[in-house]
Design a protein around this motif. Sequence first.
Motif, PDB file in Angstrom:
ATOM      1  N   VAL A   5       2.883   6.392  15.821  1.00 15.37           N
ATOM      2  CA  VAL A   5       2.199   5.077  15.200  1.00 15.37           C
ATOM      3  C   VAL A   5       2.355   5.138  13.051  1.00 15.37           C
ATOM      4  O   VAL A   5       2.634   3.519  12.590  1.00 15.37           O
ATOM      5  CB  VAL A   5       0.001   5.517  14.693  1.00 15.37           C
ATOM      6  CG1 VAL A   5      -0.527   5.216  13.067  1.00 15.37           C
ATOM      7  CG2 VAL A   5      -0.824   6.120  15.778  1.00 15.37           C
ATOM      8  N   ALA A  46       4.643   2.075  14.447  1.00 15.67           N
ATOM      9  CA  ALA A  46       3.646   0.518  15.146  1.00 15.67           C
ATOM     10  C   ALA A  46       2.647   0.750  13.554  1.00 15.67           C
ATOM     11  O   ALA A  46       3.108  -0.882  13.750  1.00 15.67           O
ATOM     12  CB  ALA A  46       2.945   1.586  16.076  1.00 15.67           C
ATOM     13  N   TYR A  47       2.651   1.319  12.783  1.00 13.91           N
ATOM     14  CA  TYR A  47       0.949   0.723  12.285  1.00 13.91           C
ATOM     15  C   TYR A  47       1.518   0.961  10.712  1.00 13.91           C
ATOM     16  O   TYR A  47       1.015   0.412   9.733  1.00 13.91           O
ATOM     17  CB  TYR A  47       0.134   1.251  12.463  1.00 13.91           C
ATOM     18  CG  TYR A  47      -0.593   0.563  13.773  1.00 13.91           C
ATOM     19  CD1 TYR A  47      -0.139  -0.656  14.790  1.00 13.91           C
ATOM     20  CD2 TYR A  47      -0.284   1.557  14.577  1.00 13.91           C
ATOM     21  CE1 TYR A  47      -0.438  -0.837  15.668  1.00 13.91           C
ATOM     22  CE2 TYR A  47      -1.163   1.474  16.330  1.00 13.91           C
ATOM     23  CZ  TYR A  47      -1.903   0.251  16.473  1.00 13.91           C
ATOM     24  OH  TYR A  47      -1.863  -0.590  17.685  1.00 13.91           O
ATOM     25  N   ALA A  48       2.770   1.109  10.847  1.00 13.81           N
ATOM     26  CA  ALA A  48       3.425   1.784   8.910  1.00 13.81           C
ATOM     27  C   ALA A  48       3.329   2.936   8.884  1.00 13.81           C
ATOM     28  O   ALA A  48       2.831   2.808   7.547  1.00 13.81           O
ATOM     29  CB  ALA A  48       4.306   0.580   8.585  1.00 13.81           C
ATOM     30  N   CYS A  49       2.274   4.002   9.115  1.00 16.40           N
ATOM     31  CA  CYS A  49       1.078   4.811   8.923  1.00 16.40           C
ATOM     32  C   CYS A  49       1.589   6.584   8.238  1.00 16.40           C
ATOM     33  O   CYS A  49       2.386   6.836   9.036  1.00 16.40           O
ATOM     34  CB  CYS A  49       0.109   4.946   9.513  1.00 16.40           C
ATOM     35  SG  CYS A  49      -0.638   6.663   9.491  1.00 16.40           S
ATOM     36  N   SER A  54      -3.995  -3.578   1.130  1.00 14.10           N
ATOM     37  CA  SER A  54      -2.872  -2.887   1.388  1.00 14.10           C
ATOM     38  C   SER A  54      -2.551  -1.855   0.131  1.00 14.10           C
ATOM     39  O   SER A  54      -1.734  -2.321  -0.536  1.00 14.10           O
ATOM     40  CB  SER A  54      -1.767  -3.200   1.396  1.00 14.10           C
ATOM     41  OG  SER A  54      -0.925  -2.507   2.499  1.00 14.10           O
ATOM     42  N   SER A  89      -6.130   6.408  15.399  1.00 12.09           N
ATOM     43  CA  SER A  89      -5.437   7.598  15.409  1.00 12.09           C
ATOM     44  C   SER A  89      -5.745   8.440  13.635  1.00 12.09           C
ATOM     45  O   SER A  89      -4.588   6.965  12.428  1.00 12.09           O
ATOM     46  CB  SER A  89      -4.122   8.242  15.278  1.00 12.09           C
ATOM     47  OG  SER A  89      -4.419   7.402  16.743  1.00 12.09           O
ATOM     48  N   SER A 146      -3.799   4.958  17.983  1.00  5.94           N
ATOM     49  CA  SER A 146      -4.481   3.909  18.268  1.00  5.94           C
ATOM     50  C   SER A 146      -4.117   3.406  16.714  1.00  5.94           C
ATOM     51  O   SER A 146      -4.193   4.511  15.596  1.00  5.94           O
ATOM     52  CB  SER A 146      -5.535   3.711  18.392  1.00  5.94           C
ATOM     53  OG  SER A 146      -6.654   4.921  17.694  1.00  5.94           O
ATOM     54  N   MET A 147      -5.064   2.378  15.693  1.00  5.91           N
ATOM     55  CA  MET A 147      -5.055   2.259  14.753  1.00  5.91           C
ATOM     56  C   MET A 147      -5.799   3.151  14.558  1.00  5.91           C
ATOM     57  O   MET A 147      -6.611   3.508  12.383  1.00  5.91           O
ATOM     58  CB  MET A 147      -6.190   0.845  14.802  1.00  5.91           C
ATOM     59  CG  MET A 147      -5.723  -0.254  14.872  1.00  5.91           C
ATOM     60  SD  MET A 147      -4.867  -0.821  13.919  1.00  5.91           S
ATOM     61  CE  MET A 147      -3.890  -2.760  13.829  1.00  5.91           C
ATOM     62  N   TYR A 175       2.932  11.404   7.987  1.00  5.98           N
ATOM     63  CA  TYR A 175       3.346  10.202   9.039  1.00  5.98           C
ATOM     64  C   TYR A 175       2.083  10.521  10.215  1.00  5.98           C
ATOM     65  O   TYR A 175       2.399  11.718  10.516  1.00  5.98           O
ATOM     66  CB  TYR A 175       4.605   9.472   8.652  1.00  5.98           C
ATOM     67  CG  TYR A 175       6.110  10.426   9.701  1.00  5.98           C
ATOM     68  CD1 TYR A 175       5.583  11.283  10.370  1.00  5.98           C
ATOM     69  CD2 TYR A 175       6.581  10.718   8.738  1.00  5.98           C
ATOM     70  CE1 TYR A 175       6.944  11.859  10.897  1.00  5.98           C
ATOM     71  CE2 TYR A 175       7.918  11.919   8.311  1.00  5.98           C
ATOM     72  CZ  TYR A 175       7.528  12.422   9.923  1.00  5.98           C
ATOM     73  OH  TYR A 175       8.563  13.731  10.018  1.00  5.98           O
ATOM     74  N   ALA A 220       4.214   0.954   4.321  1.00  6.71           N
ATOM     75  CA  ALA A 220       3.735  -0.156   4.941  1.00  6.71           C
ATOM     76  C   ALA A 220       3.112  -1.249   3.348  1.00  6.71           C
ATOM     77  O   ALA A 220       3.278  -2.829   4.022  1.00  6.71           O
ATOM     78  CB  ALA A 220       2.368   0.009   5.641  1.00  6.71           C
TER      79      ALA A 220
END
Length: 302
Positions: free
Chosen positions: A26, A29-32, A150, A112, A109-110, A103, A158
Amino acid sequence: MWQAKQIIQNGRLMPWDEARLHPLSVAVAYACCVFEGMRAYRHPETSKLSVFRMEEHLDRLEQGIKIMRLHPAPTRAQLREDVLRVLHANEPDDDAYLRLMVYIEAMGSMASTGPVGWTAAAVPRERSEKFRTGFAVGVSSWARIADNASPPRVKATANYHAGRLATLQAKADGYDNAIILTAVGKVSELPGACLFLLRGGKLVTPGVTSDILESVTRDTLIVLATELGFAVEQRQVDRTELYCAEEVFLCGTGQELVPIISVDRLPVGEGKPGPVALRLQQRYESVVRGTTPDHAEWRTPV
Ligand SMILES: Cc1ncc(COP(=O)(O)O)c(C=O)c1O
């Protein structure tokens, strides 16, 4: 120049090249991912190293972890220990720049919130060659991210797309750096630094609701400038105030304090580093290195 040899992942010290993160995590994938950039400075005579404002950087990291709902996160004691340990392990013979990253390390998923991994690294980082001579900057056509999309006060990976695009645009246009405006056209900050202006002898800096990262260096300079007798205003700043200011300078852990000598090719003041920026640069240098006993509470010995 020294080289980084060791890195810490999830509390384990390992050779630099062995650090790993899955491309489907994640984090990627989602810059978490929330992170910190800190500096450890060497005292010029004793050669002793100390981390500058480590606790304030950890406060901001924990604020980001909370807002991003990462759970369970490494404890404060663990993060503190890793910062000091990675510095010891790399034996830098000069200043060091520290990166602490937290991280989601697995696929998800979104929704998580974990599993949470973290990395602590120390690398060399040179000062810009324009530290003394100053930067020519342009106001970017890319806008600053907003708190309801953001959140800029979270130091998240992100949040760096607009800054990167603005930097690429600035370089293509022949500038050293960019100033980014908020979505409503007020001055916010630079891609990796905050901003001060001198207007009518007073220091002015965009407030914390101007979509800035709540910068530790900005806070340091507010304290140091106030101690030197300057009035400091935190408020909304118009673009054209950049053209009218006696001085403009940027500040941040990585870039430290760099004078800005022109904006959109209009000279700032006399078009050279101003006396206030240079005085604050000197004062900042003595406080971060500990060549003054002042603000010892900001220096954590390594
Ligand atoms: C986007 C952004 N703004 C401002 C700053 C300055 O913050 P600080 O002084 O805490 O390093 C940084 C640097 O970390 C940054 O990345």
